[in-house]
Enzyme design. Sequence first.
Site, short mmCIF file in Angstrom:
data_model
loop_
_atom_site.label_atom_id
_atom_site.label_comp_id
_atom_site.label_asym_id
_atom_site.label_seq_id
_atom_site.Cartn_x
_atom_site.Cartn_y
_atom_site.Cartn_z
CB CYS A 1 44.53 -1.78 55.49
SG CYS A 1 43.84 -0.41 56.42
CB CYS B 1 16.81 12.43 54.10
SG CYS B 1 16.74 12.44 52.30
#
Lengths: 106, 272
Positions: B88, B233
């Site tokens: 990176c 959730c």
Amino acid sequence: MARVLINVPATAKRGSVIQIKTLISHVMEPGFRPGPDGKIIPRDIITLMTCKYNGEEVFRADMFPAVAANPFVTFHTIATESGKLEFAWTGDNGFTETASANITVE
Amino acid sequence: MTAARRIFHILHAASLPACAAAICILSLAAAPLRAGDIPLNQRQSGYDTMGRDTRAMQDDDTANPATLWLLDGEALWSKKEGAAGKACADCHTDAATSMKGVAARYPAFNTKQNKPLDIEGRINNCRTEHQQAQPLPFENKDLLALTAYVARQSRGMAIAPPPENMQPVVDQGRAIFEKRQGQLNLSCAQCHDDNWGRKLAGSAIPQGHPNGYPLYRLEWQSVGSLQRRLRNCLIGMRAEGYALGSPEYVALEAFLMWRARGMKMESPAVRP
């Protein structure tokens, strides 16, 4: 290799109480949980942590399966003299890790 | 629920088709605040409602277990990967400057792929395109570490409102947010817009802002992504979760970032 974070005050007054914080990355698999295949995942925990202050053991903790992953242990000791704090962890499957921190006592 | 919010809620439910049509027209300009939306000055981070001990963990980097992931992420940032043998850091150099503010404005639209990408998606896009490496699976430790490291560079910055070309994605996310689903027939909005600050069993209902992700959740004993939290959730609503990395999750992430625009980034945060 486990990642370790040690927080020891760099300097302290002689005779004062200092707080030491340690954090180590470890799964702390308790050995009671079934994996996706239904088989019990074998226990893999840290069993012992010690701290030596200039060679003298000032803290020792046995750990058990109920300790959470990535154990965060804080304790206190009295700053007696300048020197080195050496930490060591040992556990299942031959796990060992060490770390150290320097302290200047005035 | 206050009286005013309850009335809003009833009005909202009664005139949904008319409301939706009006919103479609308005959203072309800029998505407006709708009845039921949390007023901007009443928004609060999950940090504000959590206990003293958990706050102390987040405030101190040496007590925040997510720092362990940051150390991994920092090492991975300069590790050469894939057939191209690039790290990176070879393209982006120092993350502290090149990645500053990036997490505060993602998910963003990727014109090359013609779809929105969240940070995880963007990292995998870099891996396949520039490093010629295999994409990392979702919730993989390395992907979480890299995401946490990138997000860390935006800590303290305000969440940027998504640009114009993200509006359809934000709208799609809102539609999912307000859609009742699962065996409990609940929508995200019913808890996080209408009933925040109240209790669900013993737990406080937060407003559900994404300003700390990826974060260390004590319940998970690990760092997890926003998508993991969303799936969590959905399982609680007894709804069928989407596959991790699916466009539905990215749309929800984009809507939640719009909903939290201007709030401060806390990544990587700690939550109970």
